[in-house]
Design a protein around this motif. Sequence first.
Motif, PDB file in Angstrom:
ATOM      1  N   SER A 162      12.312   8.173   5.295  1.00 37.87           N
ATOM      2  CA  SER A 162      12.084   8.262   3.740  1.00 37.87           C
ATOM      3  C   SER A 162      12.433   6.859   3.174  1.00 37.87           C
ATOM      4  CB  SER A 162      12.651   9.483   3.202  1.00 37.87           C
ATOM      5  OG  SER A 162      14.076   9.415   3.339  1.00 37.87           O
ATOM      6  N   ALA A 163      13.499   6.246   3.492  1.00 46.80           N
ATOM      7  CA  ALA A 163      13.818   5.155   2.894  1.00 46.80           C
ATOM      8  C   ALA A 163      12.964   3.917   2.994  1.00 46.80           C
ATOM      9  CB  ALA A 163      15.279   4.655   3.222  1.00 46.80           C
ATOM     10  N   LYS A 164      12.174   4.099   3.910  1.00 48.77           N
ATOM     11  CA  LYS A 164      11.140   3.027   4.014  1.00 48.77           C
ATOM     12  C   LYS A 164       9.926   3.325   3.267  1.00 48.77           C
ATOM     13  CE  LYS A 164      12.927   2.658   8.832  1.00 48.77           C
ATOM     14  NZ  LYS A 164      12.610   2.916  10.235  1.00 48.77           N
ATOM     15  N   LEU A 165       9.809   4.185   2.584  1.00 45.57           N
ATOM     16  CA  LEU A 165       8.552   4.677   2.030  1.00 45.57           C
ATOM     17  C   LEU A 165       8.681   4.996   0.377  1.00 45.57           C
ATOM     18  CD1 LEU A 165       7.325   7.398   4.508  1.00 45.57           C
ATOM     19  CD2 LEU A 165       6.705   4.755   4.550  1.00 45.57           C
ATOM     20  N   THR A 166       7.782   4.848  -0.195  1.00 49.86           N
ATOM     21  CA  THR A 166       7.599   5.276  -1.685  1.00 49.86           C
ATOM     22  C   THR A 166       6.053   5.773  -1.629  1.00 49.86           C
ATOM     23  OG1 THR A 166       8.191   5.233  -4.128  1.00 49.86           O
ATOM     24  CG2 THR A 166       7.070   2.975  -2.965  1.00 49.86           C
ATOM     25  N   ILE A 167       5.953   6.933  -2.416  1.00 48.66           N
ATOM     26  CA  ILE A 167       4.421   7.563  -2.593  1.00 48.66           C
ATOM     27  C   ILE A 167       4.094   7.824  -3.864  1.00 48.66           C
ATOM     28  CG2 ILE A 167       3.342   9.756  -1.842  1.00 48.66           C
ATOM     29  CD1 ILE A 167       5.495  10.043   0.616  1.00 48.66           C
ATOM     30  N   ARG A 168       2.818   7.605  -4.066  1.00 47.40           N
ATOM     31  CA  ARG A 168       2.384   7.754  -5.451  1.00 47.40           C
ATOM     32  C   ARG A 168       1.107   8.505  -5.205  1.00 47.40           C
ATOM     33  NH1 ARG A 168       6.770   6.229  -6.107  1.00 47.40           N
ATOM     34  NH2 ARG A 168       7.423   4.703  -7.689  1.00 47.40           N
ATOM     35  N   THR A 169       0.477   9.218  -6.312  1.00 45.59           N
ATOM     36  CA  THR A 169      -0.593   9.846  -6.289  1.00 45.59           C
ATOM     37  C   THR A 169      -1.723   9.093  -6.564  1.00 45.59           C
ATOM     38  OG1 THR A 169      -0.802  10.560  -8.547  1.00 45.59           O
ATOM     39  CG2 THR A 169       0.553  12.130  -7.118  1.00 45.59           C
ATOM     40  N   ALA A 170      -2.916   9.244  -6.103  1.00 43.94           N
ATOM     41  CA  ALA A 170      -4.296   8.432  -6.404  1.00 43.94           C
ATOM     42  C   ALA A 170      -4.510   8.213  -7.775  1.00 43.94           C
ATOM     43  CB  ALA A 170      -5.399   9.081  -5.674  1.00 43.94           C
ATOM     44  N   ASN A 171      -4.131   9.182  -8.661  1.00 47.92           N
ATOM     45  CA  ASN A 171      -4.296   9.226 -10.063  1.00 47.92           C
ATOM     46  C   ASN A 171      -3.452   8.197 -10.544  1.00 47.92           C
ATOM     47  OD1 ASN A 171      -6.759  10.675 -10.233  1.00 47.92           O
ATOM     48  ND2 ASN A 171      -5.241  12.597 -10.627  1.00 47.92           N
ATOM     49  N   THR A 172      -1.895   8.298 -10.106  1.00 48.92           N
ATOM     50  CA  THR A 172      -1.002   7.576 -10.876  1.00 48.92           C
ATOM     51  C   THR A 172      -1.413   6.035 -10.191  1.00 48.92           C
ATOM     52  OG1 THR A 172       0.629   9.196 -10.634  1.00 48.92           O
ATOM     53  CG2 THR A 172       1.404   6.864 -10.400  1.00 48.92           C
TER      54      THR A 172
END
Length: 179
Positions: A162-172
């Motif tokens: 998890s510390a290697k990733l950040t996730i955003r939605t398509a709309n964001t």
Amino acid sequence: MKRYVALLRGINISGKNKVPMAELKKEFEKLQFGGVKTYLNSGNVLFSSEKGDTEGVTKQIEIMIKKQFALDIPVFVILRDELDDILHNAPDWWGNDNKEIYDNLIFIMPPATFAEVYNEIGEPKEGLEKIENYNEAVFWSFSRKDYQKTNWWSKTASANISAKLTIRTANTVRKIVDM
């Protein structure tokens, strides 16, 4: 002047790692970044800088967050034009209007690579989720009703990765690029 996007990982979630966006914006401005805008309360910041060193800019932001907010927050910084390029290379199945599918973009924080992330998480579950890598960003779509059955849902939140990733939605992501 280059336009950047900073994505702060894991802030303002369930009352943890609180970072007020108005204060964050002021701190970015103190770093001599121009045209600072925030989007949502989840740590999305657009800004301009004459510096062309993404790694240096990232470190500068992480140090400021530690100093001003007493948090060790991983930060992913990308040129706005690079983010726009990623969106223009999205697979056909990603980010459409299908309300039964949830579309996200996973950003892999350097020095981590897609190969490392994929080796740790594994194959997406056929029929439930799809992934596609482009420039160390992963397009990820999954069934809203069956998300708990997917392989990537639980594993992207595991402590190891998890510390290697950040996730955003398509709309964001689309909104950020259009700002």
